[in-house]
Design a protein around this motif. Structure first.
Motif, short mmCIF file in Angstrom:
data_model
loop_
_atom_site.label_atom_id
_atom_site.label_comp_id
_atom_site.label_asym_id
_atom_site.label_seq_id
_atom_site.Cartn_x
_atom_site.Cartn_y
_atom_site.Cartn_z
N SER A 106 0.84 -1.21 0.00
CA SER A 106 0.00 0.00 0.00
C SER A 106 0.87 1.26 0.00
N THR A 107 0.28 2.35 -0.46
CA THR A 107 1.03 3.62 -0.47
C THR A 107 1.07 4.18 0.95
N LEU A 108 1.99 5.12 1.18
CA LEU A 108 2.10 5.74 2.50
C LEU A 108 0.78 6.43 2.87
N ALA A 109 0.17 7.12 1.91
CA ALA A 109 -1.09 7.83 2.21
C ALA A 109 -2.17 6.85 2.66
N GLN A 110 -2.28 5.72 1.97
CA GLN A 110 -3.28 4.71 2.38
C GLN A 110 -2.95 4.17 3.76
N ARG A 111 -1.67 3.90 3.98
CA ARG A 111 -1.25 3.34 5.27
C ARG A 111 -1.57 4.29 6.40
N LEU A 112 -1.37 5.58 6.17
CA LEU A 112 -1.64 6.55 7.24
C LEU A 112 -3.14 6.64 7.53
N ASN A 113 -3.96 6.44 6.51
CA ASN A 113 -5.42 6.44 6.74
C ASN A 113 -5.82 5.29 7.65
N SER B 9 6.01 -0.94 13.45
CA SER B 9 6.04 -0.79 14.91
C SER B 9 7.48 -0.60 15.40
N ALA B 10 8.45 -1.19 14.68
CA ALA B 10 9.86 -1.00 15.08
C ALA B 10 10.25 0.48 15.06
N ILE B 11 9.73 1.21 14.09
CA ILE B 11 10.05 2.65 13.99
C ILE B 11 9.61 3.36 15.27
N PHE B 12 8.40 3.02 15.75
CA PHE B 12 7.88 3.75 16.91
C PHE B 12 8.53 3.30 18.21
N LYS B 13 9.08 2.08 18.20
CA LYS B 13 9.83 1.66 19.39
C LYS B 13 11.15 2.42 19.46
N ILE B 14 11.78 2.61 18.32
CA ILE B 14 13.02 3.40 18.30
C ILE B 14 12.73 4.84 18.69
N ARG B 15 11.67 5.39 18.13
CA ARG B 15 11.32 6.79 18.45
C ARG B 15 11.10 6.95 19.96
N ILE C 55 14.95 13.75 13.96
CA ILE C 55 16.11 12.94 14.33
C ILE C 55 15.79 11.46 14.11
N THR C 56 14.53 11.06 14.37
CA THR C 56 14.14 9.66 14.15
C THR C 56 14.25 9.33 12.66
N MET C 57 13.75 10.24 11.85
CA MET C 57 13.80 10.04 10.39
C MET C 57 15.24 9.85 9.91
N GLN C 58 16.15 10.66 10.44
CA GLN C 58 17.54 10.61 10.00
C GLN C 58 18.25 9.36 10.51
N ILE C 59 17.98 9.01 11.77
CA ILE C 59 18.64 7.82 12.33
C ILE C 59 18.23 6.58 11.53
N LEU C 60 16.96 6.53 11.14
CA LEU C 60 16.46 5.33 10.46
C LEU C 60 16.50 5.44 8.94
N ASN C 61 17.09 6.53 8.43
CA ASN C 61 17.16 6.74 6.97
C ASN C 61 15.80 6.60 6.30
N LEU C 62 14.78 7.18 6.90
CA LEU C 62 13.44 7.09 6.31
C LEU C 62 13.31 8.16 5.22
N ARG D 4 6.79 11.51 7.74
CA ARG D 4 5.50 10.93 8.13
C ARG D 4 5.63 9.46 8.55
N GLU D 5 6.68 8.80 8.05
CA GLU D 5 6.89 7.38 8.42
C GLU D 5 7.08 7.22 9.92
N CYS D 6 7.67 8.25 10.57
CA CYS D 6 7.97 8.09 12.00
C CYS D 6 7.09 9.00 12.86
N THR D 7 5.98 9.46 12.31
CA THR D 7 5.02 10.26 13.07
C THR D 7 3.71 9.48 13.05
N LEU D 8 3.20 9.15 14.22
CA LEU D 8 2.05 8.23 14.25
C LEU D 8 0.89 8.74 13.41
N PHE D 9 0.47 9.96 13.70
CA PHE D 9 -0.67 10.53 12.98
C PHE D 9 -0.27 11.91 12.48
N PRO D 10 0.47 11.95 11.37
CA PRO D 10 1.03 13.22 10.92
C PRO D 10 -0.04 14.24 10.55
#
Ligand code: ATP
Length: 433
Positions: free
Chosen positions: A112-119, A131-137, A408-415, A419-425
């Motif tokens: 799925s696209t990022l936009a669909q996933r965020l919905n 979920s790994a992204i949010f554990k690191i964050r 900083i989360t985005m940069q550490i994880l090379n995202l 929006r990938e590392c923000t739960l509900f951007p």
């Protein structure tokens, strides 16, 4: 509660014991009279085996009917098995909260696209890579809190709604506050300054709001700001050291506790920087960028410029960070401290892997000068009421900075996208879910 990874996969003593496992069915497979579920929770996955002659008919039928991504509670006995993880559960009882068989996104195959996933974030979060992204964050924020608490800083919580619009300018959200107009804070700046005038060393992790209409991969309309403010400093050096030491501590913690999530994400944990970070002035940085043929508009660093500075720091200093210090007052807020007889300020930005993650500096604490600097920025001092007045009463010299947690989360994880590392951007197009 038991969790699959900690309580079943890694604990041999659970063999032959009854456990309760909760999660979602991510795979169903039948071989003759045997049906398998793979159940995933936020820690791992385990096999549940339904053998026709081993479980009651009713249970077998429930297992057959259950759709993918249904939420399940399974009570059963753990036994060894030739399967991933080496164990399976022979169920005695299951409770199924069904999922609609037609799924709006495909969290299991990442199609799925990022936009669909965020919905459909709740579904998306069942993907272990998400979920790994949010554990690191969460670890980053926790380590930040631990570090500054260990340094004697006081954690504060300041208002998000105020009559002051901190930085001035157009990027501020106006809200109705009963019969008054108020603003959502662009940062906790003004309040952390007021707090530091009594508490001396403060930090805050909280939301900041920017009504920035443009859509980029690194800007949100609401982000999480990790702020510090320190009294009695004479220059920016202690601020640089606090930042470098905090980053060392955070990266150390990620290496210590985050490895399993970095593995899931296929990303190397960040290298803990040993030496002080290289530092160049804004003037030198601008010259450096222009010499490399990068177009510069105004006094801010363009993104392409940030990237060449990163390359330079990496090649010459083996460091993924670089400080840019001494910015012109024109591109800093009214409270920035100028050098004597200069329009340059005692301020800094920190770039990490070519992106600004931190901004800060020393602040003007002398009432008359602060007031004059407001006027210089075309701000009306009378709008800054009790904030400005506080500077009349023995305000200590001070300074601080903010790190964007999302950045900083985005940069550490090379995202590729913040929006990938923000739960509900929140961005100009997204106010839901
Ligand atoms: P930029 O130049 O990248 O737009 P800024 O100079 O407006 O950022 P500051 O006001 O200095 O940013 O904010 C401090 C920190 O907060 C930044 O270094 C960054 O990490 C983070 N930050 C700022 N604006 C945003 C935003 N719109 N979305 C996410 N993080 C942000």
């Amino acid at each position: 509660m038991v969790y699959i990874k900690d309580d079943i996969e890694s604990l041999d003593e659970k063999i032959d014991e009854e456990v309760r496992v909760c999660g979602w069915i991510i795979r169903k497979r039948s071989v003759g009279k045997i049906l398998f579920w793979r159940v995933l929770d936020s820690t791992g996955e385990v096999q549940v085996i339904f053998k026709k002659d081993e479980v009651p008919d009713e249970l077998f039928e429930t297992a057959q009917r259950a759709t993918l991504l249904s939420a399940v509670e399974v009570k059963g006995i753990v036994r060894r098995a030739q399967t991933k993880g080496g164990k399976e559960i022979v169920p005695k009882e299951v409770i199924v909260t069904p999922s609609d068989p037609i799924l709006p996104i495909d969290p299991l195959n990442r199609t799925s696209t990022l936009a669909q996933r965020l919905n459909y974030r709740a579904l998306d979060l069942r993907d272990p890579k998400v979920s790994a992204i949010f554990k690191i964050r969460s670890m980053i924020a926790q380590a930040f809190r631990e570090y500054f608490t260990s340094q004697g800083f006081v954690e504060i919580h300041t208002p998000a709604i105020s009559v002051y619009s901190a930085e001035g300018g157009a990027d501020v959200f106006e809200v109705k506050y009963f019969d008054k107009n108020a603003y959502l804070r662009q940062s906790p700046q003004l309040y952390k300054q007021l707090a530091v005038a009594g508490l001396e060393k403060v930090f805050e992790i909280g939301p900041a709001f920017r009504a920035e209409k443009h859509w980029t991969i690194r800007h949100l309309c609401e982000f999480t700001s990790m702020d510090i403010e320190v009294a009695w400093i004479n220059d920016i050096q202690p601020l640089l050291e606090f930042a470098e030491n905090a980053i060392r501590y955070i990266f150390g913690k990620l290496n210590e506790n985050g490895r399993r999530y970095f593995e899931i994400l296929g990303v190397e944990p960040p290298k803990v920087p040993e030496k002080p970070f290289p530092k160049i002035t804004w003037e030198e940085a601008m010259k450096f960028i222009k010499e490399r043929g990068i177009a510069v508009e105004g006094k801010d660093l363009p993104p392409a410029g940030e990237r060449v500075l990163y390359e330079y720091s990496k090649d010459h200093y083996d460091c993924e960070f670089i400080w840019i210090v001494d910015w012109p007052f024109e591109v800093r807020p009214f409270y920035a401290m100028k050098y004597p007889n200069s329009e340059l300020t005692q301020s800094m930005d920190l770039l990490y892997r070519g992106l600004e993650i931190l901004t800060g500096g020393k602040r003007e604490h002398r009432y008359e000068i602060l007031r004059a600097q407001m006027l210089q920025k075309n701000l009306r001092p009378e709008f800054f009421g009790y904030y400005l007045e506080a500077f009349k009463y023995g305000f200590p010299p001070h300074g601080g900075w903010a790190i964007g947690l999302d950045r900083i989360t985005m940069q550490i994880l090379n995202l590729g996208n913040i929006r990938e590392c923000t739960l509900f951007p929140r961005d100009p197009e997204r106010l839901e879910p």
